[in-house]
Design a protein around this motif. Structure first.
Motif, short mmCIF file in Angstrom:
data_model
loop_
_atom_site.label_atom_id
_atom_site.label_comp_id
_atom_site.label_asym_id
_atom_site.label_seq_id
_atom_site.Cartn_x
_atom_site.Cartn_y
_atom_site.Cartn_z
N ALA A 224 -11.67 -55.66 -18.69
CA ALA A 224 -11.44 -55.98 -20.15
C ALA A 224 -10.11 -56.56 -20.52
O ALA A 224 -9.88 -57.63 -20.88
N ARG A 225 -9.23 -55.76 -19.79
CA ARG A 225 -7.80 -56.17 -20.09
C ARG A 225 -7.42 -57.35 -19.12
O ARG A 225 -6.77 -58.19 -19.77
N ALA A 226 -7.92 -57.35 -18.00
CA ALA A 226 -7.77 -58.80 -17.32
C ALA A 226 -8.36 -60.05 -17.91
O ALA A 226 -7.57 -61.04 -18.02
N PHE A 227 -9.52 -59.78 -18.46
CA PHE A 227 -10.21 -60.94 -19.19
C PHE A 227 -9.29 -61.27 -20.44
O PHE A 227 -9.08 -62.44 -20.52
N THR A 478 -5.75 -65.86 -12.62
CA THR A 478 -7.03 -66.01 -11.97
C THR A 478 -7.19 -64.93 -10.75
O THR A 478 -8.22 -64.43 -10.58
N ALA A 479 -5.93 -64.69 -10.21
CA ALA A 479 -6.15 -63.48 -9.25
C ALA A 479 -6.20 -62.22 -10.04
O ALA A 479 -6.95 -61.40 -9.20
N ARG A 480 -5.79 -61.99 -11.01
CA ARG A 480 -5.96 -60.84 -11.60
C ARG A 480 -7.67 -60.61 -11.95
O ARG A 480 -7.80 -59.50 -12.06
N MET A 481 -8.08 -61.69 -12.53
CA MET A 481 -9.32 -61.63 -13.11
C MET A 481 -10.12 -61.62 -11.82
O MET A 481 -11.17 -60.79 -11.71
N GLN A 482 -9.93 -62.32 -10.74
CA GLN A 482 -10.79 -62.07 -9.36
C GLN A 482 -10.76 -60.70 -8.78
O GLN A 482 -11.85 -60.09 -8.42
N ALA A 483 -9.62 -59.95 -8.85
CA ALA A 483 -9.37 -58.70 -8.57
C ALA A 483 -10.50 -57.61 -9.70
O ALA A 483 -10.83 -56.63 -9.00
N ALA A 484 -9.95 -58.01 -10.67
CA ALA A 484 -10.77 -57.12 -11.78
C ALA A 484 -12.18 -57.25 -11.60
O ALA A 484 -12.99 -56.29 -11.57
N ASP A 489 -7.21 -53.43 -9.91
CA ASP A 489 -5.95 -53.58 -11.17
C ASP A 489 -4.69 -53.75 -10.26
O ASP A 489 -4.21 -53.08 -9.75
N LEU A 490 -4.69 -55.00 -10.32
CA LEU A 490 -3.31 -55.74 -9.73
C LEU A 490 -2.18 -55.06 -10.43
O LEU A 490 -1.12 -54.97 -9.69
N ASP A 491 -2.35 -54.97 -11.56
CA ASP A 491 -1.01 -54.49 -12.24
C ASP A 491 -0.89 -53.22 -11.81
O ASP A 491 0.39 -52.67 -11.93
N ARG A 492 -1.57 -52.24 -11.52
CA ARG A 492 -1.37 -50.86 -11.14
C ARG A 492 -1.61 -50.56 -9.54
O ARG A 492 -1.04 -49.52 -9.29
N HIS A 493 -1.81 -51.65 -8.69
CA HIS A 493 -2.13 -51.49 -7.38
C HIS A 493 -2.87 -50.20 -7.18
O HIS A 493 -2.70 -49.60 -6.13
N ASP A 494 -4.21 -50.44 -7.78
CA ASP A 494 -5.08 -49.53 -7.67
C ASP A 494 -5.82 -49.55 -6.40
O ASP A 494 -6.58 -50.52 -6.28
N GLU A 495 -5.89 -48.76 -5.42
CA GLU A 495 -6.42 -48.93 -4.02
C GLU A 495 -7.32 -47.79 -4.05
O GLU A 495 -7.85 -47.52 -2.85
N ASP A 496 -7.65 -47.15 -5.05
CA ASP A 496 -8.83 -46.07 -4.88
C ASP A 496 -10.10 -46.70 -4.50
O ASP A 496 -10.82 -47.61 -5.05
N GLU A 497 -10.92 -46.30 -3.73
CA GLU A 497 -12.17 -46.55 -3.10
C GLU A 497 -13.27 -46.54 -4.21
O GLU A 497 -13.97 -47.47 -4.56
N ASP A 498 -13.17 -45.60 -5.25
CA ASP A 498 -14.24 -45.46 -6.21
C ASP A 498 -13.94 -46.64 -7.13
O ASP A 498 -15.03 -47.06 -8.07
N ALA A 499 -12.73 -47.27 -7.12
CA ALA A 499 -12.70 -48.25 -8.39
C ALA A 499 -12.67 -49.91 -7.87
O ALA A 499 -12.33 -50.60 -8.34
N SER A 500 -13.17 -49.60 -6.31
CA SER A 500 -12.97 -51.10 -5.70
C SER A 500 -14.12 -51.83 -6.00
O SER A 500 -14.30 -53.18 -5.60
#
Length: 577
Positions: A224-227, A478-484, A489-500
Motif C-alpha cells: 500500500a505504501r509503495a503504491f 517502478t523498482a519500489r513497486m515491483q519489489a513490493a 520493502d526497498l526503503d527498509r532493506h527488508d530481507e526477511d524470508e517471511d516477507a519475501s
C-alpha cells in the motif's frame, strides 16, 4: 514550317506561363493587410506593422526576405508561439495529471479509512468482551494503529520493530495478569521479553500469531505504501514535465512553423503537417518519458492487482484483531507450559502478601463474548468504495495514459493553429520557407531518430538534467513497486524470508475458516485452526520500559476470551471474485 508558324503564334497566348514557386509570395502578395488584421486582433501595435512588405534583413528567425514584421514584432511572435505550444501540450496532458492526482487521493483515503475501521472494530469487539480491562490497556492497541499510520505516512519505524514492540508490551501486561498472586519485577519482565524474542524460539507466548500477523501486515502495508508513493511520484513527474521551458532551438523552430507565415503576409497558409510533426518531435524529445513511462504503468497495475488479491489490504487490516485474539487464546491454553519455561529461565517471582492479593475479576465485569447483530454489521467498503472498484477504475484510466508521450506530437499537430488538417495534406501549405509541399521525411519520436530531424539540432549529450532526474524518479518508483509486489520493502532493506512474498500467489483464506463458528461455552473457547510449521516465533522485544510495574491492571480472566468471528467484509473477500 512556314505553314505552322501562323498557327503557333495564334496558340501561344493561350499557353499558361510558369507559376510561382516556393518563396514567391513576396512577388505575388505585397500587401500586409491580412497580417495587420490578424495581429491587430491579438492587440499588437499596428504602428510596428507596415502596410506593405519591407526588406527582412533585420529578421533573426524567419527568412530574411520581404516581410511584414519588424524586429519587435518578430520577438513578440516568438514568445507567443512558445506560449501556444506549451498551452497545447499542457491541455493535452491535463487529464493525465488530474487522473493520477485523483487516483492518489481516492486510494489514500481508502487505505486510511480501512485502518480506522480496523481499529474501531478491534475496540468494539474487545470492549464488549473485556469491558474495563480493555479500557485500562487500550493504549497498547491504539499505539499499534498509530505506529502503523506513521509507517504508512513514511514517518515511522519499520514494521518488524512496530509489531515486536506491540507483542512485547502485550506480554508485559498479560503475563502478570495470569498470576495475580505473584509480584513481577521489571528485571523479570525484561528477561521474559528477551526470552520471547530469542532467536532459538524457545518460548512462544502467543504461538504462531505474531509471525502470521507480521507476514500479512508486512506484505499489505509495504504494498500500500509503495503504491501510494508510486501514484504520488507519477503525479509530480507529470506536473513538472508540463512546466518545463522550451529550448532555444525549439523556440526558433516553433517560430518558423507558426509565426513566420504571419511575417510573410500569408497568415491563412497553414503549416504542413509533416513540418509540424518534425518540429514537435524535436521539442518534446527532452520532455517525453518513454520507455520508463510504460514500465511505471505496468508497476502500478501489478501492485494494484496484488492489493486486491494475495496482498489484500482490507483482509490484512481486518485480521489484526483476529490474530491478536488468537495469540491471547494461545497464551491462555498454554499458560502452564509458558509459565514453566519463564520461571525456569528468569526465576520464580515472589508471591504477593495475602493482605495485598487481589481477587480475580468477577464474571459480570468481563462479560460474555460478543457477536455483532445483523443490523450492526458494517458495510464492506471504506471511503464509499472498495478495492475492486478502485482497481477497475485505475486500469481504465491508465489504459488511456499508455502511449501518451509517443502520441503527444500527433495530438499537438492536430490543432488548427499548428498544422493543416490531415485531410488537406495534398494541398499547398507552409513549408518553413514558402508555399509548397513539405518534402523531408517525418522522423520518429525516439532520441536516435531526432539526430535525423531536419528542423532541430539535437544536443549530442542527450536529455538535460531535469529530464534525467524525472526519469530516474519514475525508475525508482517502478523498482519500489515491483519489489513490493514480491513482499520486499526497498526503503527498509527488508530481507526477511517471511516477507519475501514467495507465496504471493496464495490468498489468505487458509488463515481462517470460510464462515463464523458457533460461540463456544465460556469454560473452553473455540480455537480456529492454526498452521503448524517450522520457524514459528513469538512476538516480543527487548524494548521494555523498566519503569512499568506489575500492579497495572487487574486479573485478566482469560477463560472468557471471545470466540473469533469473521467480519462480513472478510467473508466477501474470501468468496469467488
Amino acid at each position: 514550317m512556314s505553314v505552322l508558324r501562323p498557327l503557333l503564334l495564334l496558340l501561344l497566348p493561350l499557353c499558361p506561363g510558369p507559376g510561382p514557386g516556393q518563396g514567391s509570395e513576396a512577388k505575388v502578395t505585397r500587401s500586409c493587410a491580412e497580417t495587420r488584421q490578424v495581429l491587430g486582433a491579438r492587440k499588437y501595435s499596428l504602428d510596428l506593422i507596415p502596410s506593405t512588405l519591407i526588406s527582412g534583413e533585420h529578421l533573426r528567425v524567419c527568412p530574411q526576405e520581404y516581410t511584414c514584421c519588424s524586429s519587435e514584432t518578430e520577438q513578440r511572435l516568438i514568445r507567443d508561439t512558445e506560449a501556444t505550444f506549451q498551452s497545447l501540450v499542457e491541455s493535452s496532458g491535463s487529464f493525465l495529471a488530474q487522473s493520477l492526482a485523483a487516483r492518489h487521493k481516492k486510494f489514500n483515503e481508502f487505505f486510511q479509512e480501512t485502518l480506522s475501521i480496523s481499529q474501531h472494530s478491534l475496540a468494539q469487539l474487545f470492549s464488549h468482551s473485556y469491558g474495563r480491562l480493555y479500557a485500562q490497556h487500550a493504549s497498547i492497541f491504539n499505539g499499534l494503529f498509530s505506529q502503523l499510520r506513521d509507517y504508512y505516512a513514511k514517518t515511522g519505524e519499520g514494521l518488524d520493530d512496530i509489531l515486536a514492540d506491540f507483542w512485547a508490551q502485550l506480554l508485559e501486561r498479560t503475563f502478570p495478569l495470569l498470576h495475580p498472586q505473584r509480584r513481577f519485577s521489571p528485571d523479570f519482565l525484561l528477561c521474559l521479553t528477551h526470552l520471547a524474542s530469542a532467536a532459538d524460539g524457545s518460548l512462544h507466548p502467543f504461538g504462531d500469531s505474531p509471525r502470521r500477523l507480521r507476514l500479512q501486515i508486512t506484505r499489505s502495508m509495504v504494498a500500500a505504501r509503495a503504491f501510494i508513493q508510486g501514484l504520488e511520484t507519477g503525479r509530480n513527474v507529470v506536473r513538472e514535465t508540463f512546466k518545463m521551458p522550451v529550448s532555444d532551438s525549439c523556440s526558433r523552430a516553433l517560430m518558423r512553423l507558426v509565426g513566420c507565415p504571419l511575417c510573410r503576409g500569408v497568415p491563412s497558409l497553414a503549416p504542413c503537417r509533416g513540418f509540424c510533426l518534425n518540429v514537435v518531435h524535436g521539442c518534446l524529445s527532452n520532455m517525453g518519458l518513454e520507455p520508463d513511462w510504460g514500465s511505471y504503468l505496468d508497476g502500478l497495475l501489478l501492485l494494484a492487482e496484488k492489493l486486491q488479491g494475495p496482498f489484500s489490504f482490507e483482509l490484512a487490516m481486518e485480521s489484526i484483531g483476529i490474530k491478536i485474539s488468537e495469540g491471547l487464546m494461545y497464551l491462555q491454553e498454554n499458560s502452564v507450559k509458558v509459565t514453566e519455561k519463564a520461571f525456569q529461565q528468569c526465576g520464580t517471582p515472589h508471591p504477593v502478601s495475602t493482605r495485598y492479593r487481589r481477587a480475580p475479576a468477577p464474571w459480570e465485569e468481563v462479560g460474555r463474548p460478543w457477536r455483532p447483530a445483523v443490523e450492526e454489521e458494517r458495510p464492506t467498503t471504506a471511503a464509499g468504495t472498495n478495492m475492486q472498484r478502485l482497481v477497475w477504475d485505475l486500469r481504465e484510466r491508465l489504459g488511456r495514459a499508455r502511449g501518451f508521450w509517443t502520441g503527444l506530437p500527433t495530438t499537438v499537430c492536430g490543432d488548427s493553429r499548428m498544422a493543416a488538417d490531415i485531410s488537406q495534406e495534398a494541398a499547398p501549405c507552409w513549408t518553413g520557407t514558402g508555399r509548397g509541399r513539405y518534402m523531408p521525411p517525418v522522423v520518429g519520436s525516439s532520441i536516435t531518430d531526432q539526430f535525423q530531424n531536419p528542423e532541430l539540432e539535437l544536443d549530442a549529450s542527450g536529455p538535460d538534467l531535469p529530464t534525467r532526474r524525472r526519469r530516474l524518479q519514475l525508475r525508482a518508483a517502478t523498482a519500489r513497486m515491483q519489489a513490493a509486489a514480491l513482499g520486499h520493502d526497498l526503503d527498509r532493506h527488508d530481507e526477511d524470508e517471511d516477507a519475501s512474498g514467495s507465496g504471493g500467489g496464495q490468498h489468505y483464506a487458509d488463515d481462517w475458516k470460510a464462515g463464523p463458528e458457533p460461540l463456544a461455552p465460556l469454560g473452553r473457547p473455540l480455537l480456529p485452526p492454526r498452521r503448524e510449521g517450522p520457524g514459528n516465533r513469538g512476538g516480543g522485544s527487548a524494548r521494555y520500559n523498566q519503569g512499568r510495574s506489575s500492579s497495572e491492571g487487574m486479573s485478566f480472566a482469560f477463560h472468557s476470551q471471545p470466540a473469533l468471528l469473521l467480519l462480513p467484509s472478510a467473508l466477501a473477500l474470501l468468496g469467488p471474485r
